[in-house]
Design an enzyme around this catalytic site. Structure first.
Site, PDB file in Angstrom:
ATOM      1  N   THR A  78     -20.413  21.657  -6.296  1.00 23.77           N
ATOM      2  CA  THR A  78     -19.377  22.323  -5.368  1.00 23.77           C
ATOM      3  C   THR A  78     -20.783  22.896  -4.102  1.00 23.77           C
ATOM      4  OG1 THR A  78     -19.590  24.503  -5.723  1.00 23.77           O
ATOM      5  CG2 THR A  78     -17.709  23.390  -6.664  1.00 23.77           C
ATOM      6  N   GLY A 106     -21.300  25.640  -2.710  1.00 23.87           N
ATOM      7  CA  GLY A 106     -21.815  26.370  -2.731  1.00 23.87           C
ATOM      8  C   GLY A 106     -22.205  26.959  -4.196  1.00 23.87           C
ATOM      9  N   CYS A 107     -21.046  26.534  -5.363  1.00 22.61           N
ATOM     10  CA  CYS A 107     -21.765  26.909  -6.581  1.00 22.61           C
ATOM     11  C   CYS A 107     -20.518  25.369  -7.610  1.00 22.61           C
ATOM     12  CB  CYS A 107     -21.624  28.410  -7.080  1.00 22.61           C
ATOM     13  SG  CYS A 107     -21.855  28.862  -8.655  1.00 22.61           S
ATOM     14  N   MET A 108     -22.102  25.472  -8.859  1.00 24.58           N
ATOM     15  CA  MET A 108     -20.791  24.520  -9.480  1.00 24.58           C
ATOM     16  C   MET A 108     -19.102  25.281  -9.815  1.00 24.58           C
ATOM     17  SD  MET A 108     -23.235  23.745 -12.752  1.00 24.58           S
ATOM     18  CE  MET A 108     -22.573  24.887 -14.375  1.00 24.58           C
TER      19      MET A 108
END
Lengths: 257, 257
Positions: free
Chosen positions: A99, A101-103
């Site tokens: 994502t 931001g962060c997976m």
């Protein structure tokens, strides 16, 4: 208690010239999560509340639904490994979505797996929204010491029930979910206040926690607004001092005088 | 050209009351990357410069080393899928590390795989550092329209060579790496300026691009400072208007009058 910030020798450039000092910096560290004795993944995080982080992450990723599925959660002495034993076998996802931001999991699918019925509509006065935002900022203990850290809080509309800080904004929501599961339950209504931007994954995690109102200091993404509208969540951005913007379900905010 | 921001009907709460308007919001969208006809992963991103994003991501993750390994890179008409054909087989990593910002490879291992020799030390005047930061902020076209977006730029110390914007700060560095590989090569010295926080993964990507100086508007993490010191990178944070903080290799900043 592990140290969550660390002093570094730095050189500052200022209008009056160079100056040497010691600066406090937020700790980022790798923490391994093992499920049923199998290494699953490594989280980069600020190493506080590690059992909340791991358990909340499992919950927000849909691996567990209740705390009863956890047989044992053990943070190793070195603070870099969390062993979780479930009372059942589990197929861990091996395909991740990276994502903004962060997976996370396959967000676009998962968002619809979150039962809409979890979201209980509520109505909040604008002053209460600004008061909660202000309270979050005043409660940031790590930020006050080091900067560079996100914080999120969960409220029932009256008080702040839990506040978590981490270098990663997603981790703050996992730590909150973990605390809810382990100790205080999920409040109704659930109001989430955060310093972080609201991407689709932040929205997804907030929905898992049952938040009907999400208040951010900063911006939402287009996808998070689409999801919030679909899920029946009131999404508020740019909450600052005396103003905010409502991106979805404005009827949750009291508009009478 | 795909739209990169979108208007949403919103309600603002202001000291003088409620007000309805249309607000521009940065687009977040899933984009699938397939390598040699096999789906690899989904990036959540702002869907611009998708071939740069995919190719730069492959480079920053160590999957490719030169552009010659790319036989074909094709962005599908719907703008949601990038097909990459390499001229060799590849074993894609199936174990990811979930970092504080975004997932990546096993950072603590990979950082040492980046050849230190890539980093060519340079010396920059403080005024040039502040000028580059100012230039980055003035060049943000998407931010000006929507907010909620990160931008990063690569400079050779004289001019800004490329600037990229995205909802994810990591994506901006992948897009820059892609542009370098595809068109302009990697400048020496390489100076990277970003609005995003510097976590260990940001540091790792910047090192892959060969940046000897990294300038951030905001904070670094403890691990990024450790890595920058090890790698021989000058890491600068909180660059604002007339001041900044140097966290590593202060000798890269001209300190004479």
């Amino acid at each position: 208690m592990k140290r969550l910030h660390k002093g570094f020798d730095i050189t500052s450039y200022l209008p009056e010239g160079f100056e040497k000092s010691i600066s406090n910096v937020i700790i980022e560290a790798p923490v391994d999560i093992s499920i049923n004795a199998k290494h699953w993944l490594t989280l980069m995080c600020t190493p506080s509340h590690l059992d909340e982080l791991a358990i909340g992450f499992l919950y927000n990723e849909g691996i567990i639904k209740t705390i009863d599925e956890i047989r044992l959660a053990e943070v190793c002495h070195n603070g870099r490994n969390i062993d979780i034993w479930l009372n059942h076998n589990v197929d861990l996802p091996d395909m991740w979505q990276r994502t903004s931001g962060c997976m996370g999991g396959a967000t676009s699918v998962k968002i619809k797996d979150v039962a809409k019925s979890k979201i209980i509509a509520t109505i909040l006065h604008p002053k209460k929204i600004l008061w909660l935002t202000d309270l979050l900022l005043k409660s940031q203990s790590l930020y006050a010491m080091s900067g560079g850290v996100h914080s999120s809080a969960l409220s029932d509309g009256e008080n702040i029930l839990v506040i978590m800080e981490d270098i990663g904004r997603h981790n703050t929501l996992d730590k909150i979910a973990g605390r809810c599961l382990m100790e205080i339950g999920f409040p109704t209504p659930g109001i989430l206040i955060t310093t972080g931007r609201i991407s689709s994954e932040m929205l997804q995690k907030a929905a898992h926690i049952g938040a009907s109102i999400i208040i951010s200091r900063t911006a939402p993404s287009s996808l998070s607004i689409d999801y919030a509208r679909y899920m029946g969540i009131c999404l508020i951005g740019y909450a600052r001092k005396d103003r905010f913007k409502i991106y979805s379900h404005a009827e949750y905010v009291e508009q009478s005088k």
